[in-house]
Scaffold this active site. Structure first.
Site, mmCIF file in Angstrom:
data_model
loop_
_atom_site.group_PDB
_atom_site.id
_atom_site.type_symbol
_atom_site.label_atom_id
_atom_site.label_comp_id
_atom_site.label_asym_id
_atom_site.label_seq_id
_atom_site.Cartn_x
_atom_site.Cartn_y
_atom_site.Cartn_z
ATOM 1 N N ASP A 289 12.333 3.087 -2.606
ATOM 2 C CA ASP A 289 11.054 2.524 -2.170
ATOM 3 C C ASP A 289 10.527 1.599 -3.259
ATOM 4 O O ASP A 289 11.047 1.582 -4.369
ATOM 5 C CB ASP A 289 10.037 3.608 -1.776
ATOM 6 C CG ASP A 289 9.665 4.545 -2.908
ATOM 7 O OD1 ASP A 289 10.316 4.507 -3.971
ATOM 8 O OD2 ASP A 289 8.727 5.342 -2.740
ATOM 9 N N HIS B 132 21.040 6.241 -7.927
ATOM 10 C CA HIS B 132 19.966 5.263 -8.087
ATOM 11 C C HIS B 132 19.831 4.902 -9.563
ATOM 12 O O HIS B 132 20.015 5.761 -10.436
ATOM 13 C CB HIS B 132 18.656 5.862 -7.554
ATOM 14 C CG HIS B 132 17.565 4.872 -7.382
ATOM 15 N ND1 HIS B 132 16.747 4.466 -8.417
ATOM 16 C CD2 HIS B 132 17.138 4.193 -6.288
ATOM 17 C CE1 HIS B 132 15.867 3.584 -7.964
ATOM 18 N NE2 HIS B 132 16.091 3.398 -6.681
ATOM 19 N N TYR C 296 8.375 -0.314 -6.245
ATOM 20 C CA TYR C 296 7.666 0.149 -7.440
ATOM 21 C C TYR C 296 6.231 0.505 -7.061
ATOM 22 O O TYR C 296 5.580 -0.214 -6.300
ATOM 23 C CB TYR C 296 7.633 -0.941 -8.502
ATOM 24 C CG TYR C 296 8.988 -1.380 -9.014
ATOM 25 C CD1 TYR C 296 9.800 -0.512 -9.730
ATOM 26 C CD2 TYR C 296 9.437 -2.686 -8.811
ATOM 27 C CE1 TYR C 296 11.033 -0.925 -10.220
ATOM 28 C CE2 TYR C 296 10.659 -3.111 -9.299
ATOM 29 C CZ TYR C 296 11.463 -2.231 -10.007
ATOM 30 O OH TYR C 296 12.673 -2.654 -10.489
#
Length: 213
Positions: free
Chosen positions: A58, A177, A60
């Site tokens: 998603d 990630h 920042y």
């Protein structure tokens, strides 16, 4: 709330007429990136121009940091780079090249769609909009891109879940990630940038310049 005038060919996706109004009605208060930038990735990289997709998590959640392109940060932002700093480390380790420019619009202009699995987040509340319904848009985007071979980098478990929407013809690279919390669990050393460029060359396409333009 949202300006959809520059979506181009992406505007044909059913999501924008069928799902976006419901999502907009659920959003209460400020969110990031601001509405004018929410769909910046689509405006910058049209379907026909898309050669590579980087799918993150998603945006920042720090004000002034998200610009609508996943992992990109506006020039002049004075805070920590977090995920982007780790991306820069992997670029140098993988390719031997350096990247310091935080604004990733030059990647988008080369055909890299910089997308997150959620397109909005309230300030200071990571993942708070993850279940609003953005998943429908992401699925439709990936299915639209099944028309010809492309390269996909899926970073983090939320992104990995979308592999089911991709045809076998693509190059699909899964990794952790690049967040400081997870980069050491399989992002560092995954060498996605050189792998994608080698694949593009094999497809008779120009490689991406991941370094500073």
């Amino acid at each position: 709330m949202f300006d959809l005038s520059d979506l181009g060919a992406w505007g044909d996706l059913p999501f924008f007429a069928q799902d976006l109004p419901r999502i907009a009605a659920q959003i209460d208060g400020d969110f990031l990136p601001p509405p004018a930038l929410t769909f910046a990735a689509f405006e910058r990289t049209q379907p026909a121009e898309t050669r590579v997709v980087i799918l993150g998590q998603d945006p920042y959640h720090t004000p002034g940091k998200a610009d609508g392109l996943a992992f990109s940060i506006p020039a002049g932002f004075g805070g920590r780079l977090d995920s982007l700093a780790n991306i820069f480390k992997e670029i140098q380790s993988d390719t031997g090249q350096r990247r310091n420019q935080t604004d990733l619009r030059d990647w988008a202009d080369q055909g890299v769609l910089l997308l997150n699995t959620a397109l909005s987040v309230p300030p200071g509340q990571p993942k708070a909009h993850a279940k609003l319904g953005w998943s429908t848009l992401v699925a439709q985007v990936l299915e639209r891109l099944n028309d010809r071979p492309r390269a996909f980098m899926l970073w983090g478990a939320p992104a990995h879940a979308y592999a089911k929407h991709l045809a076998p013809r693509h190059l699909v690279l899964r990794a952790a990630h690049p967040s400081p919390l997870s980069a050491h669990r399989g992002f560092f050393g995954s060498r996605p940038f050189s792998k994608v460029n080698q694949w593009l060359i094999e497809q008779d396409q120009q490689p991406i310049n991941w370094a500073d333009p």
